[in-house]
Design an enzyme around this catalytic site. Structure first.
Site, mmCIF file in Angstrom:
data_model
loop_
_atom_site.group_PDB
_atom_site.id
_atom_site.type_symbol
_atom_site.label_atom_id
_atom_site.label_comp_id
_atom_site.label_asym_id
_atom_site.label_seq_id
_atom_site.Cartn_x
_atom_site.Cartn_y
_atom_site.Cartn_z
ATOM 1 C CG MET A 112 -2.018 -1.196 1.230
ATOM 2 S SD MET A 112 -3.306 -1.154 2.403
ATOM 3 C CE MET A 112 -2.294 -1.390 3.842
ATOM 4 N N GLY A 113 1.101 1.683 -1.121
ATOM 5 C CA GLY A 113 1.852 3.021 -1.460
ATOM 6 C C GLY A 113 0.674 3.919 -0.865
ATOM 7 C CB THR A 114 -0.571 4.156 2.240
ATOM 8 O OG1 THR A 114 -0.389 2.919 1.643
ATOM 9 C CG2 THR A 114 -1.788 4.692 3.043
ATOM 10 C CB THR A 115 -1.248 9.528 1.690
ATOM 11 O OG1 THR A 115 -0.724 9.715 0.424
ATOM 12 C CG2 THR A 115 -1.251 10.903 2.747
#
Lengths: 223, 236, 273
Positions: B14-17
């Site tokens: 999850m390349g996430t913010t």
């Protein structure tokens, strides 16, 4: 996790299968029209067979860019030959030229797997089969490309050829009639398409005989 | 662009913010909704704000498999704890369980998390639990690949003693800013607000988010974009 | 003190004893045998009355098709089915194992299995093996809490979605879903969309092919439509057929009975107990 970049390669494999069968007075050359890379289809209608001379066609699988470069070079060499000799190159001559052209790039080969089909100077069917660096042989029938491992044993079973070591040399041509040979080729491709994922979509058949050149097509599975 | 099979075998990441913010009386948690394998968006509407108990939630980033497993264990432990205690678990206990698992299994886990919630002893609290199993109590915490675009913004925009509305608007603005810049974040913005009154979830669709600095309007189809400005025939 | 290692009886699971040897062999250039992979298109969607699952039927080993009509929609429970992509052995083993655990759980509780139970058992197993059990699954079913659709990745992460695709044809199939899916599809619309998505995988992804399998699960009812569509018939059959006359060459026809060469003693002494 470190992401690894695979080393860049100048080659790709675009798949495809080629078959050629020589008869007493005809030659059948066939190839499917699928061009693919990895798990993707690039084209369902890309012809792998080109006419090199009046009585000589080449079917090629492997890497399309190299095949294209090879075809262009052979066409240019044939044009020069016509200007110098004022005639079409014979199929055995073209066979030798193709071998030389491939071997010329022995240490950075054309990634192409070819069969050459045509009629020799006596009007007899002839088939030449190659590896990527120019080793070649005149045979009665041959198959190259991704489906060749499936087709070759079937052809060996149906059209057993005499040993090339026999003396006096025996004719390598198959005993089938032209119509029978075309049907055999159709069976080969319908079967190879069932089991080889890189073969399919459409079959292109080129028949060379004393009446000239004739092309026909047959649909193959599209999955 | 080339899609390779390795992308699909790569662990789900999850390349996430993710964001957690305290305000006057509670906390607001926020996250985008993109889950990717390599360059393929495997889920464009995922929920990265997971419930641990009635009053504690967890924002997950990094490996989806790892963070789901950690949150499943922590939820299980907290349920037991709540039954034994006879009252809701505190945010501190929840955060400490997350830390315990993160720290003890640090060699096997690739996940950073933010724990947020409300309890009657300490009110709204945010705990950041980044990669190695550190735990930090913070007034606000940001995480995931998109967070690097937000540090300066938060240093400037976060204020002590915000109202619920101010805090929620800050979170939505921050996530939408990160979505605009970070390729690994995207989709919608989800928020969870927790205070003495309870919990409320909100959902902001991608096409209602504010646009930043020459960003293109979201389109249902790329084909629609062509019709927006149909080229005039050239005059010679 | 000298030898404190004790042989503990094995407790089931996989044996990793040969991994180091295999690593060494791989470094020396001995390649492992290829596995049968289901380079696959599998899909699922939720419609107004339940869940529809779909799959193609091709299994490949490298560029060769090794099964033209395999089954990729696996039984989990009477109300739950699961599509599998990845290494065929892993999808088969993992679904069989969990379906047996669910059966035992039903005997124990006397209640219908729930989809989340299957989901948890599957993800626990896959997470344990850290992605080495190569199974990518689409799990669908209807239980007392309604219809459910989940995807499970080899590393053990799960998603909950109204429509899902997996396998090498997942992009082709997802393109179909993203452009045509809407909430509250009827059964016929749902089946048609699943068939379209699978066909998109069959025709555009070389790892997928042959036929379309569909499974429709509704409250208290299921329909397994094996080979619902056969879009790839054989294109040519030689009317005359072929003969294969060559057989193994006979080298020797003389039979030498071995009994004459040895002395067989009937009814010897019994072995000592």
């Amino acid at each position: 996790m470190t992401k690894q970049h695979p080393a860049w390669s100048p080659y790709d494999n675009n798949g495809g299968t080629c078959v050629a069968i020589a008869g007493a007075d005809y030659c059948v050359t066939a190839a499917d029209t699928r061009m693919s890379t990895g798990y993707s289809i690039l084209s369902r209608d890309y012809s792998k067979i080109i006419k090199l001379a009046d009585k000589c066609v080449m079917a090629s699988s492997g890497f399309q860019a190299d095949v294209k470069a090879l075809q262009k070079l052979l066409a240019a060499r044939h044009l020069i030959y016509q200007h110098q000799h004022n005639k079409q190159m014979s199929c055995p001559a073209m066979g030798q030229l193709l071998s030389n052209t491939l071997y010329y790039k022995r240490f950075f080969p054309y990634y192409s797997f070819n069969v050459l089909g045509g009629l020799d100077n006596e009007g007899k069917g002839c088939v030449y089969t190659y590896d990527a660096v120019g080793s070649y042989e005149r045979v009665g029938y041959s198959s190259q490309g991704s489906g060749s491992t499936l087709i070759m044993p079937f052809l060996d079973n149906q059209l057993k050829s005499p040993s090339p070591l026999l003396l006096p040399a025996q004719d390598a041509v198959t005993p089938l009639s032209e119509a029978e040979a075309v049907d055999l080729v159709k069976t080969c491709f319908a079967s190879a398409t069932e089991r080889d994922i890189y073969t399919g979509d459409k079959l292109e058949i080129v028949v060379l005989n004393k009446d000239g050149i004739h092309r026909e097509y047959m649909e193959l599975r599209k999955d | 662009m080339d899609l390779k099979m390795e992308d699909f075998n790569a662990p789900h990441s999850m390349g996430t913010t993710i964001i957690g913010v305290t305000y006057n009386g509670g906390v607001v948690l926020g996250a985008d909704s993109r889950t990717s394998t390599g360059v393929y968006v495997a889920n464009r509407a995922s929920d990265k704000i997971t419930q641990l108990t009635d009053n504690v939630y967890l924002c997950r980033s990094g490996s989806a498999a790892d963070s789901q497993t950690v949150s499943d264990y922590v939820r299980y432990f907290l349920h037991q704890h709540t039954i034994q205690l006879g009252q809701p678990a505190t945010v501190k206990v929840a955060a400490n369980l997350v830390r315990l698992l993160s720290y003890n299994n640090k060699n096997f886990l690739q996940t950073g998390m933010i724990v947020g919630g409300w309890d009657k002893y300490e009110g709204g609290k945010i705990y950041g639990v980044p990669l190695g199993g550190t735990i930090i109590e913070q007034p606000f915490a940001i995480g995931g690949s998109g967070s690097s675009y937000l540090y300066g913004f938060f240093d400037q925009a976060w204020k002590e003693g915000m109202t619920e509305e101010e805090a929620e608007q800050l979170v939505v603005k921050a996530v939408s800013l990160a979505i605009a810049r970070d390729g690994a974040s995207g989709g919608v913005v989800r928020t969870v607000t927790i205070n003495s009154e309870g919990v409320s979830r909100k959902f902001y669709p991608g096409d209602t988010l504010p646009l930043w600095h020459e960003e293109l309007e979201p389109q249902n189809s790329l084909l629609d974009m062509m019709n927006v400005a149909s080229p005039e025939p050239m005059n010679m | 003190m000298s030898n404190s290692a004790i042989d503990v009886p094995s407790r089931g699971g996989f044996s990793f004893d040969l991994c180091r040897r295999n690593d060494m062999l791989a470094k020396k250039g001995v390649n492992l045998p290829s596995f049968r992979k289901t380079g696959t298109t599998i899909v699922g969607l939720i419609f107004q009355d339940g869940v529809i699952l779909g799959a193609d039927t091709r299994a490949t080993e490298g560029p060769i098709v090794c099964d033209k009509n395999c089954e990729k929609i696996h039984y989990m429970a009477p109300n739950i089915y699961c599509c599998g992509a990845g290494t065929a052995a892993d999808t088969e083993a993992v679904t069989d194992m969990v379906s047996s655990q669910l059966q035992l759980h039903r005997y124990h509780t006397g209640r219908e299995s729930r989809v989340v139970t299957a989901l948890t058992l599957l993800k626990k197993h896959l997470f344990n093996y850290q992605g080495y059990v190569q199974a990518a699954l689409v799990l669908g079913g209807v239980d007392c809490t309604g219809p459910h659709l989940h995807t499970i990745y080899p590393h053990g992460s799960t998603d909950t979605l109204p429509f899902a695709t997996m396998g090498s044809g997942s992009l082709a199939a997802m393109a179909m879903f993203e452009s045509k899916y809407k909430e509250g599809l009827t059964k016929d619309e749902g089946i048609q969309l699943v068939v379209d998505a699978i066909c998109s995988g069959i025709f555009n992804d070389l790892g997928s092919g042959s036929n379309v399998d569909v499974c429709v699960i509704t409250k208290g009812h299921k329909e397994y439509l094996r080979n619902h569509l056969l879009p790839n018939p054989r294109t040519f059959v030689n009317a005359k057929g072929y003969s294969f006359p060559k057989k193994t060459e006979v080298l020797l026809t003389k039979i030498t009975p071995l009994r004459e060469r040895v002395e067989v003693v009937e009814g010897g002494d019994a072995m000592e107990e």
